[in-house]
Write a protein that holds these residues in place. Structure first.
Motif, PDB file in Angstrom:
ATOM      1  N   TRP A 104       0.740  -1.270   0.041  1.00 42.55           N
ATOM      2  CA  TRP A 104       0.195  -0.013   0.176  1.00 42.55           C
ATOM      3  C   TRP A 104       0.833   1.309  -0.081  1.00 42.55           C
ATOM      4  O   TRP A 104       0.440   2.573  -0.063  1.00 42.55           O
ATOM      5  N   SER A 111       0.481   8.515  -4.566  1.00 44.30           N
ATOM      6  CA  SER A 111      -0.642   7.400  -5.231  1.00 44.30           C
ATOM      7  C   SER A 111      -0.901   6.232  -4.336  1.00 44.30           C
ATOM      8  O   SER A 111      -1.920   5.680  -4.489  1.00 44.30           O
ATOM      9  N   LEU A 113      -2.557   3.931  -1.528  1.00 42.85           N
ATOM     10  CA  LEU A 113      -3.763   4.060  -0.866  1.00 42.85           C
ATOM     11  C   LEU A 113      -3.516   4.266   0.509  1.00 42.85           C
ATOM     12  O   LEU A 113      -4.381   4.862   1.394  1.00 42.85           O
ATOM     13  N   TRP A 387      -7.858  -0.641 -16.793  1.00 44.68           N
ATOM     14  CA  TRP A 387      -7.552  -0.958 -15.307  1.00 44.68           C
ATOM     15  C   TRP A 387      -7.619  -2.480 -14.921  1.00 44.68           C
ATOM     16  O   TRP A 387      -8.692  -3.154 -15.010  1.00 44.68           O
ATOM     17  N   ASP A 391      -3.316  -2.899 -10.597  1.00 47.50           N
ATOM     18  CA  ASP A 391      -3.351  -1.474 -10.536  1.00 47.50           C
ATOM     19  C   ASP A 391      -3.890  -1.006  -9.208  1.00 47.50           C
ATOM     20  O   ASP A 391      -3.392   0.288  -8.628  1.00 47.50           O
ATOM     21  N   VAL A 392      -4.627  -1.614  -8.533  1.00 47.80           N
ATOM     22  CA  VAL A 392      -5.297  -1.228  -7.247  1.00 47.80           C
ATOM     23  C   VAL A 392      -4.133  -0.856  -6.193  1.00 47.80           C
ATOM     24  O   VAL A 392      -4.272   0.092  -5.502  1.00 47.80           O
ATOM     25  N   THR A 393      -3.037  -1.552  -6.396  1.00 46.96           N
ATOM     26  CA  THR A 393      -1.927  -1.311  -5.101  1.00 46.96           C
ATOM     27  C   THR A 393      -1.018  -0.546  -5.774  1.00 46.96           C
ATOM     28  O   THR A 393      -0.223   0.423  -4.976  1.00 46.96           O
ATOM     29  N   SER A 395      -0.692   1.604  -9.103  1.00 44.20           N
ATOM     30  CA  SER A 395      -0.885   2.368 -10.064  1.00 44.20           C
ATOM     31  C   SER A 395      -0.646   3.871  -9.726  1.00 44.20           C
ATOM     32  O   SER A 395      -1.137   4.319  -8.735  1.00 44.20           O
ATOM     33  N   ASN A 398      -4.176   6.091  -8.788  1.00 43.38           N
ATOM     34  CA  ASN A 398      -5.000   5.654  -7.968  1.00 43.38           C
ATOM     35  C   ASN A 398      -5.841   6.914  -7.414  1.00 43.38           C
ATOM     36  O   ASN A 398      -7.051   6.839  -7.027  1.00 43.38           O
ATOM     37  N   ILE A 402      -9.534   5.505  -8.250  1.00 44.87           N
ATOM     38  CA  ILE A 402     -10.000   4.792  -7.194  1.00 44.87           C
ATOM     39  C   ILE A 402     -10.133   5.399  -5.864  1.00 44.87           C
ATOM     40  O   ILE A 402     -11.336   5.319  -5.368  1.00 44.87           O
TER      41      ILE A 402
END
Length: 415
Positions: A104, A111, A113, A387, A391-393, A395, A398, A402
């Motif tokens: 993360w 970027s 999260l 996407w 990518d969730v972690t 990109s 984000n 997201i």
């Protein structure tokens, strides 16, 4: 331009070599920090979670959680230094398969999260699940000697790790409820908790599933499917030979990728291609700097049984418990086939964010999941048609693609 087959074959061959190296336990002596610094590794690739978060101006605490069955998990509490005056429910952020809390942070402070959530003054707790390098301890078992340590899959994570983390956070914050954000396996294990631990869902205000992984019937990644189903087929042989842990941090494939990707010249050309082969093509999404960092933390390790369980999930149209075979199933479950998890028990308000180009948790399986859950607030497809899963972690997009939706629901359930 080289054909897709010409590009894919050598990458797949390299992947097979790395997997074989893992299975036969070829390991390197871990390269020390001073050596990595001298060789030009990106600093964030070898620092730990607390050191990285502190470096970018956040307060961070490290806590140890002991589960009912004796696993010791590290969880990190991260806060923006000027947010003390804000009183909001805590948020748990949970990683996916073969990842750790560090994932993360790998996209950087603009970027990642963890930075974005804590930056909005949410009380953020970043968790770890058993089997990665932050969850490789036990009150009596030694992971390097005791095979029993590795006899787990997502079921045990859902039954023990997730509720232990929730209870610990609530106890330490004095709150009655919290908000939960789970990526892939981090969401799937939450569903298992709700099915197997009645009342656990009642401690959560909202569940945000980022590319949530329940069944994986339609997984499109050929390398991932071949790897997981192959491990499932040969799990008995592997464990009988003493191979219980896969893709550990410090194993040869992780050290090799970390070394290869430290070079700016190769990070995008080769290391970006590796992510593309695992998942799907999304040019420019993961920055070259993030590629230099993330392989210092990925893969983070898991059990052979857990990988086998994912292989099983790709060969079924159900979200079900581990299949031990007919005889053992009769002993364990009282039936020849494993029972399905009770998704109707996931009564917590649920939000799904997913990508159309996700080759690991396919949108068809996300749509199926949404149909099974009783309290869905929204199932939102990310606006970018390329996407994908990772990518969730990782990109750099984000913050735009997201986080606004995620923060909308975290803020709504924090009032």
């Amino acid at each position: 331009m080289a054909s897709k087959a010409n590009v894919t074959f050598p990458v797949l061959l390299a992947s097979v070599v790395l997997v074989v190296a893992t299975v036969v336990r070829l390991r390197l002596t871990p390269i020390g920090r001073e050596v990595k610094r001298h060789l030009g590794y990106h600093e964030d690739s070898y620092l730990n979670f607390t050191e990285i978060a502190t470096k970018y101006g956040f307060d961070c605490e490290e806590h140890a959680i002991t589960t009912e069955d004796g696993y010791i998990l590290t969880v990190f509490r991260i806060r923006r230094r000027d947010c003390a005056r804000y009183k909001r429910p805590p948020v748990i952020l949970m990683h996916g398969l073969l990842q750790s809390a560090d994932s993360w942070l790998d996209a950087g402070p603009k970027s990642g999260l963890a930075y974005l959530i804590a930056g909005q003054c949410h009380e953020l707790w970043v968790g770890n699940q058993r089997g990665n390098y932050y969850g490789r301890r036990h009150v009596r078992l030694n992971p390097d000697r005791d095979a029993e340590f590795w006899r787990f899959a997502v079921h045990e994570i859902g039954v023990y790790d997730i509720p232990a983390t929730i209870d610990y956070v609530l106890k330490n914050t004095g709150e009655e409820k919290l908000n939960y954000v789970g990526f892939s396996q981090g969401a799937g294990t939450f569903f298992i908790m709700c099915s197997e631990r009645p009342g656990s869902c009642d401690k959560v205000n909202v569940l945000v599933g980022l590319a949530p992984a329940a069944r994986q019937t339609h997984t499109r990644s050929a390398p991932y499917r071949a790897l997981a189903t192959g491990i499932n087929k040969f799990e008995g042989l592997l464990t009988s030979m003493g191979f219980h842990e896969l893709f550990a941090k410090g194993a040869i494939e992780q050290e090799f990728l970390s070394f290869l990707c430290k070079f700016r010249a190769t990070s995008e050309a080769l290391c970006g291609v590796f992510l593309t082969i695992i998942d799907a093509f999304h040019p420019g999404s993961v920055s070259g700097e993030s590629l230099r960092v993330l392989y210092g933390h990925f893969p983070a390790g898991t059990s052979t049984r857990n990988m086998a369980r994912y292989g099983q999930s790709m060969q079924s149209d159900k979200f079900q418990k581990f299949d031990y075979g007919r005889e053992m199933n009769l002993e364990m479950y009282g039936a020849e086939r494993p029972p399905s998890y009770n998704l109707s028990a996931v009564t917590v308000p649920f939000v799904a964010l997913y990508g159309r180009n996700d080759h690991l948790a396919d949108s068809k399986d996300v749509h199926w999941l949404v149909q099974q859950l009783p309290n869905v607030l929204e199932a939102a497809e990310v606006a970018d048609p390329l996407w994908n899963h990772l990518d969730v972690t990782y990109s750099q997009f984000n913050r735009r693609l997201i986080f606004p939706k995620l923060n909308q629901y975290l803020s709504k359930f924090s009032d």
